[in-house]
Motif scaffolding. Structure first.
Motif, PDB file in Angstrom:
ATOM      1  N   GLU A  43       0.829  -1.209   0.000  1.00  0.00           N
ATOM      2  CA  GLU A  43       0.000   0.000   0.000  1.00  0.00           C
ATOM      3  C   GLU A  43       0.868   1.265   0.000  1.00  0.00           C
ATOM      4  OE1 GLU A  43      -3.120  -0.495  -0.409  1.00  0.00           O
ATOM      5  OE2 GLU A  43      -4.164   1.347   0.154  1.00  0.00           O
ATOM      6  N   VAL A  44       1.901   1.249   0.831  1.00  0.00           N
ATOM      7  CA  VAL A  44       2.791   2.416   0.911  1.00  0.00           C
ATOM      8  C   VAL A  44       3.577   2.579  -0.395  1.00  0.00           C
ATOM      9  CG1 VAL A  44       4.818   3.377   2.117  1.00  0.00           C
ATOM     10  CG2 VAL A  44       2.929   2.399   3.426  1.00  0.00           C
ATOM     11  N   LYS A  45       3.973   1.455  -0.980  1.00  0.00           N
ATOM     12  CA  LYS A  45       4.674   1.494  -2.260  1.00  0.00           C
ATOM     13  C   LYS A  45       3.776   2.110  -3.332  1.00  0.00           C
ATOM     14  CE  LYS A  45       7.686  -2.067  -2.824  1.00  0.00           C
ATOM     15  NZ  LYS A  45       8.100  -3.419  -3.184  1.00  0.00           N
ATOM     16  N   LYS A  46       2.527   1.643  -3.356  1.00  0.00           N
ATOM     17  CA  LYS A  46       1.567   2.120  -4.357  1.00  0.00           C
ATOM     18  C   LYS A  46       1.248   3.615  -4.189  1.00  0.00           C
ATOM     19  CE  LYS A  46      -3.061   0.802  -5.474  1.00  0.00           C
ATOM     20  NZ  LYS A  46      -4.155  -0.053  -4.960  1.00  0.00           N
ATOM     21  N   ALA A  47       1.358   4.092  -2.957  1.00  0.00           N
ATOM     22  CA  ALA A  47       1.039   5.502  -2.679  1.00  0.00           C
ATOM     23  C   ALA A  47       2.121   6.446  -3.217  1.00  0.00           C
ATOM     24  CB  ALA A  47       0.883   5.708  -1.176  1.00  0.00           C
ATOM     25  N   SER A  48       3.238   5.898  -3.647  1.00  0.00           N
ATOM     26  CA  SER A  48       4.406   6.663  -4.109  1.00  0.00           C
ATOM     27  C   SER A  48       4.792   7.764  -3.117  1.00  0.00           C
ATOM     28  CB  SER A  48       4.231   7.200  -5.530  1.00  0.00           C
ATOM     29  OG  SER A  48       3.144   8.076  -5.639  1.00  0.00           O
ATOM     30  N   LEU A  49       4.887   7.347  -1.861  1.00  0.00           N
ATOM     31  CA  LEU A  49       5.372   8.240  -0.809  1.00  0.00           C
ATOM     32  C   LEU A  49       6.885   8.329  -0.926  1.00  0.00           C
ATOM     33  CD1 LEU A  49       5.220   9.800   1.945  1.00  0.00           C
ATOM     34  CD2 LEU A  49       5.243   7.565   3.071  1.00  0.00           C
ATOM     35  N   ARG A  50       7.397   9.559  -1.132  1.00  0.00           N
ATOM     36  CA  ARG A  50       8.844   9.731  -1.209  1.00  0.00           C
ATOM     37  C   ARG A  50       9.359  10.199   0.139  1.00  0.00           C
ATOM     38  NH1 ARG A  50      10.295  10.232  -7.089  1.00  0.00           N
ATOM     39  NH2 ARG A  50      12.232  11.138  -6.351  1.00  0.00           N
ATOM     40  N   GLY A  51      10.519   9.676   0.537  1.00  0.00           N
ATOM     41  CA  GLY A  51      11.115  10.033   1.829  1.00  0.00           C
ATOM     42  C   GLY A  51      11.252  11.538   1.960  1.00  0.00           C
ATOM     43  N   ARG A  52      10.815  12.078   3.096  1.00  0.00           N
ATOM     44  CA  ARG A  52      10.734  13.529   3.254  1.00  0.00           C
ATOM     45  C   ARG A  52      11.923  14.107   4.025  1.00  0.00           C
ATOM     46  NH1 ARG A  52       5.183  14.663   2.274  1.00  0.00           N
ATOM     47  NH2 ARG A  52       4.702  13.491   0.401  1.00  0.00           N
ATOM     48  N   GLY A  53      12.951  13.280   4.245  1.00  0.00           N
ATOM     49  CA  GLY A  53      14.107  13.770   4.986  1.00  0.00           C
ATOM     50  C   GLY A  53      15.038  14.606   4.136  1.00  0.00           C
ATOM     51  N   GLY A  54      14.968  14.446   2.813  1.00  0.00           N
ATOM     52  CA  GLY A  54      15.835  15.226   1.950  1.00  0.00           C
ATOM     53  C   GLY A  54      16.202  14.511   0.655  1.00  0.00           C
ATOM     54  N   ALA A  55      16.417  13.215   0.740  1.00  0.00           N
ATOM     55  CA  ALA A  55      16.858  12.483  -0.449  1.00  0.00           C
ATOM     56  C   ALA A  55      15.695  12.107  -1.368  1.00  0.00           C
ATOM     57  CB  ALA A  55      17.619  11.238  -0.050  1.00  0.00           C
ATOM     58  N   GLY A  56      14.488  11.996  -0.809  1.00  0.00           N
ATOM     59  CA  GLY A  56      13.312  11.724  -1.635  1.00  0.00           C
ATOM     60  C   GLY A  56      13.238  10.320  -2.179  1.00  0.00           C
ATOM     61  N   PHE A  57      13.880   9.382  -1.516  1.00  0.00           N
ATOM     62  CA  PHE A  57      13.827   8.000  -1.998  1.00  0.00           C
ATOM     63  C   PHE A  57      12.449   7.400  -1.689  1.00  0.00           C
ATOM     64  CE2 PHE A  57      14.902   3.517  -2.248  1.00  0.00           C
ATOM     65  CZ  PHE A  57      15.746   3.516  -3.350  1.00  0.00           C
ATOM     66  N   PRO A  58      11.875   6.640  -2.647  1.00  0.00           N
ATOM     67  CA  PRO A  58      10.543   6.066  -2.395  1.00  0.00           C
ATOM     68  C   PRO A  58      10.536   5.170  -1.146  1.00  0.00           C
ATOM     69  CG  PRO A  58      11.156   5.853  -4.711  1.00  0.00           C
ATOM     70  CD  PRO A  58      12.384   6.338  -3.989  1.00  0.00           C
ATOM     71  N   LYS A 305      15.871  18.615 -12.231  1.00  0.00           N
ATOM     72  CA  LYS A 305      16.082  19.052 -13.620  1.00  0.00           C
ATOM     73  C   LYS A 305      16.541  20.497 -13.691  1.00  0.00           C
ATOM     74  CE  LYS A 305      12.692  15.937 -15.565  1.00  0.00           C
ATOM     75  NZ  LYS A 305      11.236  15.967 -15.422  1.00  0.00           N
ATOM     76  N   LYS A 306      16.181  21.291 -12.684  1.00  0.00           N
ATOM     77  CA  LYS A 306      16.593  22.702 -12.655  1.00  0.00           C
ATOM     78  C   LYS A 306      17.980  22.869 -12.037  1.00  0.00           C
ATOM     79  CE  LYS A 306      12.808  24.798 -14.132  1.00  0.00           C
ATOM     80  NZ  LYS A 306      12.817  25.726 -15.259  1.00  0.00           N
ATOM     81  N   GLY A 307      18.639  21.763 -11.744  1.00  0.00           N
ATOM     82  CA  GLY A 307      19.989  21.844 -11.191  1.00  0.00           C
ATOM     83  C   GLY A 307      20.041  22.134  -9.706  1.00  0.00           C
ATOM     84  N   THR A 308      18.920  21.967  -9.035  1.00  0.00           N
ATOM     85  CA  THR A 308      18.929  22.132  -7.581  1.00  0.00           C
ATOM     86  C   THR A 308      18.165  20.957  -6.978  1.00  0.00           C
ATOM     87  OG1 THR A 308      18.420  23.631  -5.765  1.00  0.00           O
ATOM     88  CG2 THR A 308      16.945  23.752  -7.683  1.00  0.00           C
ATOM     89  N   MET A 309      17.623  21.111  -5.795  1.00  0.00           N
ATOM     90  CA  MET A 309      16.893  19.976  -5.214  1.00  0.00           C
ATOM     91  C   MET A 309      15.830  20.433  -4.225  1.00  0.00           C
ATOM     92  SD  MET A 309      19.628  18.351  -2.604  1.00  0.00           S
ATOM     93  CE  MET A 309      20.095  19.210  -1.104  1.00  0.00           C
ATOM     94  N   LEU A 310      14.857  19.530  -4.026  1.00  0.00           N
ATOM     95  CA  LEU A 310      13.778  19.839  -3.079  1.00  0.00           C
ATOM     96  C   LEU A 310      14.249  19.639  -1.640  1.00  0.00           C
ATOM     97  CD1 LEU A 310      10.815  20.600  -2.576  1.00  0.00           C
ATOM     98  CD2 LEU A 310      10.252  18.176  -2.759  1.00  0.00           C
ATOM     99  N   GLY A 311      15.134  18.664  -1.438  1.00  0.00           N
ATOM    100  CA  GLY A 311      15.642  18.400  -0.081  1.00  0.00           C
ATOM    101  C   GLY A 311      14.505  18.226   0.898  1.00  0.00           C
ATOM    102  N   SER A 312      14.557  18.954   2.000  1.00  0.00           N
ATOM    103  CA  SER A 312      13.492  18.874   3.002  1.00  0.00           C
ATOM    104  C   SER A 312      12.480  19.995   2.792  1.00  0.00           C
ATOM    105  CB  SER A 312      14.100  18.945   4.395  1.00  0.00           C
ATOM    106  OG  SER A 312      14.962  20.063   4.484  1.00  0.00           O
TER     107      SER A 312
END
Lengths: 429, 156
Positions: A43-58, A305-312
């Motif tokens: 269920e969590v996989k299907k929700a496409s929740l990305r890690g919110r600590g900074g790296a954004g890993f699913p 893609k803009k050369g920066t990151m969302l991070g936290s």
């Protein structure tokens, strides 16, 4: 705008189990405990929740890395060592709605068949730690933790563990070292924590915000969560807005929210109605966006893609009239201070960059400045990718970003007489 | 100054140790416990912590020296920690530093002669949305102005 992870903020009853329940809490947990463990992971996989600590890993994919055939105990480490300059969401989640992320912790532990979860709370957060400890004690008392969680027969212990003042312990392997009672020096990977983590056992590390959304995925369904954000990045999302905006604070919108709208609608625009100069979108580690680049979605893939990151999503807004050299110098002071010292390129590189920017901003020997500015990108390239963790990369990203986008400002500082903003009409410092 | 854990503290330490599969993991909580009473980590505290956890003094020292919250020198009764990172800097943290050093008559990193204040600049305290922020001992004070900060320092 409907609120989720922040909906209980400011409600004192959210600090008690009965109050949290009356506010709609524990629906996700009730559902999860009635499901097979693998179904919760799916269920969590299907929700496409990305890690919110900074790296954004699913998050669901990360959970899948736990080895199936390892007989050792497994651990969940909750990363509450919030310290990236610009971010303050995890502290507010812990202080404002402690049962929210703890419910997510219990659900995730159950899904992963973890029987002991450690909540690593930043040392300076005395208040948050007291609130979380009280919440954990209450959960034990009410039978939501301990030998049989809610009478399900599933056993779970949760321990609140204090940090002691080290930004680097937010890096997941440094966090594990620190949890084990050692210096917070990052480990070489592989092995990854999912295989060899805390105490030599398989361990999953998740951020507070990530876990705070897990109950919502269970309660409202993975499809709802996935659809709330953008493709591949599900759900509501917290944005930490600070700096030169009229209404700084925490905003709960959705993954991919537009940066211009965040600044001009939600935060009411720039202080004193000044013009915008730059935005640091994802904490001190991220490269800045200029005024022409803010029509952008605040999500992991777009900002990459803009050369920066969302991070936290720690968004610091900078108005015209500010000196970007000063801001970069302060950023590098931070990384210099927080480098753990293990790897030479980081230990020496962050110091070199920091001293150079201080000389630019406050004045120094022009020959030294010119020589160091000539070496600047070489220093950066010798830092990136040559160290155990990414702290060196995190110092280089804003350095290269600010210098590339505001080259003229840096050149105006190169005569060794300090910041032009602090000179008189005759050009004297 | 000699240091020994009290019987009550030893009970707390046993409870801490029981939470981890390895005794050493209780080191940081044990050091916090000691510092809460002593105000700093002395050589005697290092040896006492090593003793209760079955570690060498070197294993404790290397942890004490790594973490900024473990104090090697005493601080004033009010430990004034001013965040000067980007968000607080943009919101006037430098004025707060100037106000604190002016009022207390000491530089950043120093303690007043009467032992009341230690003024320190610290890294991001995670209160950027309510910047500038100052932590005094365990408590945060947010959205400060020079005026409200001076009132805070003047309070007993």
């Amino acid at each position: 705008m409907e609120l989720f992870a922040t909906k209980n903020f400011g409600k004192p009853e959210a600090l008690t189990i009965a109050g949290y329940k009356a506010l709609g809490g524990f629906q996700g947990l009730d559902k999860a405990l009635a499901m097979p463990q693998q179904a919760v992971i799916d269920e969590v996989k299907k929700a496409s929740l990305r890690g919110r600590g900074g790296a954004g890993f699913p998050a669901g994919v990360k959970w899948g890395f736990l080895p199936k055939d390892n007989p050792k105990p497994r651990y969940l480490a909750v990363n509450a060592d919030e310290g990236e300059p610009g971010t303050f969401k995890d502290r507010l989640l812990m202080e404002g709605d402690p049962f929210g992320f703890l419910e997510g912790t219990v659900i995730s532990s159950y899904a992963l068949n973890v029987h002991h979860a450690y909540v690593y709370v930043r040392g300076e957060f005395f208040k948050a730690r007291r609130i979380v400890q009280d919440a954990v004690d209450a959960l034990y008392k009410e039978g939501l933790l301990g030998k049989s969680v809610c009478g399900s027969g599933y056993e779970l212990d949760v321990t609140v563990h204090p940090g002691a003042g080290a930004y680097i312990c937010g890096e997941e392997t440094a966090l594990l070292e620190s949890l084990e009672g050692k210096r917070g020096e990052p480990r070489i990977k592989p092995p990854f924590p999912a295989v060899v983590g805390a105490f030599g056992c398989p361990t999953i590390i998740n951020n507070v915000e990530t876990l705070a959304y897990v109950p919502w995925i269970l309660a409202k369904g993975a499809d709802w969560f996935a659809g709330y954000g953008i493709a591949g990045e599900g759900g509501p999302k917290l944005f930490c807005m600070s700096g030169d905006v009229k209404r700084p604070g925490l905003y709960e919108l959705h993954s991919g929210a537009n940066l211009r709208e965040l600044i001009y609608e939600h935060c009411g625009g720039i202080v004193g109605d000044k013009k915008l100069l730059a935005v640091i979108p994802g904490g001190a580690s991220s490269a800045p966006l200029t005024v022409d680049e803010i029509d952008v979605g605040m999500d992991f893939e777009t900002l990459k893609k803009k050369g920066t990151m969302l991070g936290s999503a720690a968004t610091m807004v900078i108005a015209e009239g500010r000196c970007v050299v000063k801001i970069l110098a302060r950023t590098l002071k931070f990384f210099h201070h927080e480098s753990c010292g293990q790897c030479t390129p980081c230990r020496e590189g962050t110091g070199w960059l920091h001293r150079l920017m201080e000389r630019l901003e406050h004045g120094g020997e022009p020959d030294v400045i010119r020589k160091d500015m000539g070496l600047l990108f070489g220093i950066c390239d010798n830092m990136v990718g040559n160290t155990i963790c990414v702290l060196a990369d995190a110092a280089v990203m804003p350095t290269k970003g600010f210098v590339n986008k505001f080259r003229g400002v840096f050149e105006a500082h190169m005569d060794g007489r300090g910041c032009p903003l602090h000179r008189d009409a005759q050009g004297h410092p | 100054m000699p240091f020994e854990f009290t019987a009550a503290e030893k009970q707390q330490i046993d409870a801490l140790i029981s939470r981890y599969p390895q005794k050493r993991a209780a080191l940081i909580p044990v050091l916090h416990l000691a510092q809460a009473r002593t105000g700093l980590i002395t050589a005697e505290v290092v040896h006492a912590a090593a003793g209760v956890l079955g570690l060498t003094a070197a294993q404790v020292y290397e942890v004490v020296s790594f973490y900024s919250m473990f104090r090697k020198a005493p601080v004033g009764r009010r430990h004034v920690q001013i965040c000067t990172n980007i968000a607080c800097m943009l919101r006037g943290a430098e004025d707060l530093v100037a106000a604190a050093t002016r009022r207390c008559g000491v530089d950043v990193g120093e303690t007043t002669a009467d032992g009341e204040f230690t003024i320190e600049e610290v890294e991001c305290l995670a209160a950027c949305g309510t910047a500038p922020v100052v932590q005094v001992n365990e408590d945060y004070h947010e959205n400060l102005t020079v005026e409200s900060f001076e009132r805070l320092l003047a309070k007993n």
